[in-house]
Design a protein around this motif. Structure first.
Motif, PDB file in Angstrom:
ATOM      1  N   ARG A  43       0.822  -1.209   0.000  1.00  0.00           N
ATOM      2  CA  ARG A  43       0.000   0.000   0.000  1.00  0.00           C
ATOM      3  C   ARG A  43       0.852   1.253   0.000  1.00  0.00           C
ATOM      4  O   ARG A  43       0.569   2.227  -0.705  1.00  0.00           O
ATOM      5  CB  ARG A  43      -0.911  -0.004   1.226  1.00  0.00           C
ATOM      6  CG  ARG A  43      -2.075  -0.983   1.156  1.00  0.00           C
ATOM      7  CD  ARG A  43      -2.792  -1.019   2.478  1.00  0.00           C
ATOM      8  NE  ARG A  43      -3.930  -1.922   2.466  1.00  0.00           N
ATOM      9  CZ  ARG A  43      -4.576  -2.320   3.550  1.00  0.00           C
ATOM     10  NH1 ARG A  43      -4.179  -1.887   4.743  1.00  0.00           N
ATOM     11  NH2 ARG A  43      -5.601  -3.136   3.450  1.00  0.00           N
ATOM     12  N   SER A  47       0.687   3.690  -3.259  1.00  0.00           N
ATOM     13  CA  SER A  47      -0.117   4.908  -3.071  1.00  0.00           C
ATOM     14  C   SER A  47       0.660   6.065  -2.470  1.00  0.00           C
ATOM     15  O   SER A  47       0.043   7.049  -2.043  1.00  0.00           O
ATOM     16  CB  SER A  47      -1.321   4.585  -2.179  1.00  0.00           C
ATOM     17  OG  SER A  47      -0.886   4.260  -0.862  1.00  0.00           O
ATOM     18  N   TYR A  48       1.989   5.975  -2.433  1.00  0.00           N
ATOM     19  CA  TYR A  48       2.761   6.999  -1.722  1.00  0.00           C
ATOM     20  C   TYR A  48       2.494   8.393  -2.277  1.00  0.00           C
ATOM     21  O   TYR A  48       2.168   9.329  -1.545  1.00  0.00           O
ATOM     22  CB  TYR A  48       4.252   6.679  -1.794  1.00  0.00           C
ATOM     23  CG  TYR A  48       5.118   7.749  -1.166  1.00  0.00           C
ATOM     24  CD1 TYR A  48       5.198   7.866   0.216  1.00  0.00           C
ATOM     25  CD2 TYR A  48       5.833   8.658  -1.953  1.00  0.00           C
ATOM     26  CE1 TYR A  48       5.977   8.861   0.806  1.00  0.00           C
ATOM     27  CE2 TYR A  48       6.602   9.643  -1.374  1.00  0.00           C
ATOM     28  CZ  TYR A  48       6.668   9.747   0.002  1.00  0.00           C
ATOM     29  OH  TYR A  48       7.417  10.727   0.572  1.00  0.00           O
ATOM     30  N   THR A  51      -1.161   9.579  -1.756  1.00  0.00           N
ATOM     31  CA  THR A  51      -1.440   9.811  -0.333  1.00  0.00           C
ATOM     32  C   THR A  51      -0.807  11.109   0.141  1.00  0.00           C
ATOM     33  O   THR A  51      -1.431  11.896   0.864  1.00  0.00           O
ATOM     34  CB  THR A  51      -0.928   8.627   0.509  1.00  0.00           C
ATOM     35  OG1 THR A  51      -1.571   7.422   0.089  1.00  0.00           O
ATOM     36  CG2 THR A  51      -1.200   8.858   1.983  1.00  0.00           C
ATOM     37  N   CYS A  55      -2.813  14.417   1.551  1.00  0.00           N
ATOM     38  CA  CYS A  55      -2.508  14.964   2.878  1.00  0.00           C
ATOM     39  C   CYS A  55      -1.940  16.378   2.808  1.00  0.00           C
ATOM     40  O   CYS A  55      -1.609  16.962   3.850  1.00  0.00           O
ATOM     41  CB  CYS A  55      -1.526  14.047   3.605  1.00  0.00           C
ATOM     42  SG  CYS A  55      -2.179  12.437   4.034  1.00  0.00           S
ATOM     43  N   ARG A 115      -4.201  10.381   8.955  1.00  0.00           N
ATOM     44  CA  ARG A 115      -4.540  10.071   7.563  1.00  0.00           C
ATOM     45  C   ARG A 115      -3.612   8.998   6.995  1.00  0.00           C
ATOM     46  O   ARG A 115      -4.056   8.085   6.279  1.00  0.00           O
ATOM     47  CB  ARG A 115      -4.440  11.335   6.717  1.00  0.00           C
ATOM     48  CG  ARG A 115      -5.444  12.421   7.082  1.00  0.00           C
ATOM     49  CD  ARG A 115      -5.283  13.610   6.153  1.00  0.00           C
ATOM     50  NE  ARG A 115      -6.233  14.670   6.469  1.00  0.00           N
ATOM     51  CZ  ARG A 115      -6.369  15.772   5.751  1.00  0.00           C
ATOM     52  NH1 ARG A 115      -5.604  15.961   4.679  1.00  0.00           N
ATOM     53  NH2 ARG A 115      -7.256  16.695   6.092  1.00  0.00           N
ATOM     54  N   LEU A 116      -2.341   9.105   7.282  1.00  0.00           N
ATOM     55  CA  LEU A 116      -1.389   8.105   6.802  1.00  0.00           C
ATOM     56  C   LEU A 116      -1.681   6.736   7.394  1.00  0.00           C
ATOM     57  O   LEU A 116      -1.532   5.708   6.718  1.00  0.00           O
ATOM     58  CB  LEU A 116       0.038   8.541   7.144  1.00  0.00           C
ATOM     59  CG  LEU A 116       0.517   9.859   6.535  1.00  0.00           C
ATOM     60  CD1 LEU A 116       1.917  10.195   7.029  1.00  0.00           C
ATOM     61  CD2 LEU A 116       0.496   9.807   5.020  1.00  0.00           C
ATOM     62  N   ALA A 119      -4.562   5.292   5.438  1.00  0.00           N
ATOM     63  CA  ALA A 119      -4.212   5.040   4.042  1.00  0.00           C
ATOM     64  C   ALA A 119      -3.358   3.791   3.880  1.00  0.00           C
ATOM     65  O   ALA A 119      -3.510   3.053   2.888  1.00  0.00           O
ATOM     66  CB  ALA A 119      -3.494   6.255   3.465  1.00  0.00           C
ATOM     67  N   TRP A 120      -2.473   3.531   4.841  1.00  0.00           N
ATOM     68  CA  TRP A 120      -1.546   2.410   4.696  1.00  0.00           C
ATOM     69  C   TRP A 120      -1.902   1.215   5.578  1.00  0.00           C
ATOM     70  O   TRP A 120      -1.175   0.225   5.610  1.00  0.00           O
ATOM     71  CB  TRP A 120      -0.125   2.885   5.000  1.00  0.00           C
ATOM     72  CG  TRP A 120       0.334   3.906   3.989  1.00  0.00           C
ATOM     73  CD1 TRP A 120      -0.070   4.003   2.691  1.00  0.00           C
ATOM     74  CD2 TRP A 120       1.273   4.959   4.186  1.00  0.00           C
ATOM     75  NE1 TRP A 120       0.550   5.052   2.057  1.00  0.00           N
ATOM     76  CE2 TRP A 120       1.395   5.663   2.956  1.00  0.00           C
ATOM     77  CE3 TRP A 120       2.031   5.394   5.274  1.00  0.00           C
ATOM     78  CZ2 TRP A 120       2.229   6.753   2.796  1.00  0.00           C
ATOM     79  CZ3 TRP A 120       2.873   6.482   5.120  1.00  0.00           C
ATOM     80  CH2 TRP A 120       2.970   7.154   3.896  1.00  0.00           C
TER      81      TRP A 120
END
Length: 447
Positions: A43, A47-48, A51, A55, A115-116, A119-120
């Motif tokens: 992930r 998606s780095y 994401t 953010c 959020r991170l 997301a991950w």
């Protein structure tokens, strides 16, 4: 026949899913290494960029890069995220370093931790500043404070011992030379005694004089008597012990002053203002004073008790103000600690740089521990549940704070550690009359 095969496959799939779910709940570290680690790594890598953009952690590219992109690809120029280093897996999560873009600061990344995390797909994300322009993301795959397992390799030094685990899976090291004095608060059954037990057992293996004041008739510190250089079990004994410690501190200052009578040929590195600059053969052993249930020293019933209380508080304040350079450190424990205890309480608390707040009975107690150094941590400390003894919030005068939890250590194991290391007790003549009873075959070493 085909139906039977389909049912068998379905049963096998359900069993596998059930096994994964059980492993995730009962053995989170195993689940993380087998399932969570590869999923979260994928992930992050995939998606780095998106994401970071979501953010708000991307910045417009440099003018040169924008011109190069337009000239070679004819695409729209997109904002660029912080440059990412290698993703390094750990037993509890992931680590990755980011080089911040011009104009960014670590607080920008810290504001996006929640959020991170989502997301991950990890339990928590923490940010640590490495050097100007570089931060490290600590991704924690599961709740490491639910079942505390201390790291196998932890650096130890004289007066710097690991006693708990932080929520970012790094050890909390109690370093007396960095934070000389500390206040530890916690209600009954909050884990305060376990914290003290781990700290005593860790220090017992070092050539450090351990001194205790336990006004509960010594029930907390009595199991560790083979390793204690002095112990007072009631206010009367404490009133006799504290002046001796103050005198020991003054004698050490005289030793330092004698060293400061500098002759013209003395090298600069031999000039000192504390005991750590003295030669090894002249340096007195450091002393750590543990005060359990400090409120007992403040309670008074008569005018005579009040005079004794004022003297003891004054001596504690002097030790807190001046003891560091003389190698004398304080670990003050209690259930409550504030102005209502009496004259001098607030002044003493102000000298206790480190703060550890376990579960307390009311928000006012949390404010006593953390309100003057990290107000935002007061709510976190007030929300600690009774079901997680040993969980605490630790902070210091820098304003930083984090959650920690002390690993379980049985009283018998801690007592055995102190008994086996009794020979490391430094010999301090002034404290010999306060030394608790120990076996005859345990002789102290010179310190």
């Amino acid at each position: 026949m085909a139906d039977l095969v389909t049912l068998a496959e379905l049963g096998g799939a359900l069993t596998a899913v059930g096994g994964v779910a059980y492993t995730r709940k009962a053995h989170p570290a195993v689940y993380w290494s087998m399932v969570g680690l590869p999923l979260s790594t994928a992930r992050l890598l995939v998606s780095y960029g998106s994401t970071m953009d979501a953010c708000g952690l991307t910045v417009p590219p440099s003018r040169l890069r924008a011109l190069a992109v337009r000239a070679t690809t004819r695409r729209d120029v997109r904002p660029v995220p912080p440059r990412r280093g290698l993703v390094r897996p750990t037993a509890t999560g992931l680590r990755v370093r980011l080089r911040l873009a011009p104009g960014q600061e670590p607080a920008d990344v810290a504001a996006s931790c929640e959020r991170l995390r989502h997301a991950w797909g990890v339990h928590a994300v923490h940010v640590r500043s490495i050097k100007p322009g570089v931060v490290e993301l600590l991704l924690v795959g599961f709740d490491v404070l639910r079942d505390v397992k201390m790291p196998r390799r932890v650096e130890r030094d004289l007066l710097a011992v690991p006693v708990a685990l932080r929520e970012d899976a790094t050890p909390f090291v109690r370093d007396y030379r960095a934070i000389p004095h500390q206040l530890v608060l916690g209600a009954t059954l909050s884990g305060k005694s376990m914290f003290l037990r781990n700290l005593l057992a860790a220090l017992a293996a070092q050539p450090v004089a351990l001194v205790g004041i336990d006004c509960k008739r010594g029930v907390e510190l009595a199991p560790f008597t083979p390793r204690l250089s002095a112990l007072a079990t009631d206010p009367d004994e404490a009133a006799e012990l504290l002046p001796v410690l103050v005198q020991e501190m003054e004698d050490r200052y005289d030793l330092i002053r004698a060293r400061q009578s500098i002759a013209p040929g003395v090298p600069d590195e031999e000039i000192t203002s504390d005991i750590w600059g003295l030669p090894d053969d002249e340096r007195p052993a450091p002393i750590v004073l543990f005060v359990d249930e400090v409120a007992e020293l403040f309670l008074v019933a008569t005018r005579k008790d009040e005079e004794r209380r004022d003297e003891m508080v004054t001596q504690l304040i002097r030790l807190a103000q001046l003891g560091r350079a003389a190698g004398i450190y304080l670990e003050v424990c209690g259930q409550r600690f504030g102005a209502e205890l009496g004259k001098g309480a607030t002044m003493l608390r102000a000298q206790l740089t480190g703060r550890v707040c376990h579960r307390v009975n009311d928000e006012a107690s949390a404010k006593m521990a953390l309100g003057d150094i990290a107000p935002e941590a007061v709510y976190v400390a007030s929300a600690i549940a009774p079901e997680v003894p040993g969980l605490a919030v630790v902070g210091d005068s820098s304003g930083g704070w984090s959650r920690i939890r002390t690993p379980y250590l049985s009283l018998s194991d801690a007592a055995a550690t102190c008994r086996d290391s009794a020979h490391l007790s430094p010999h301090i003549p002034a404290l010999e009359s306060f030394r608790p009873h120990a076996s005859a075959d345990l002789s102290p070493v010179a310190g």
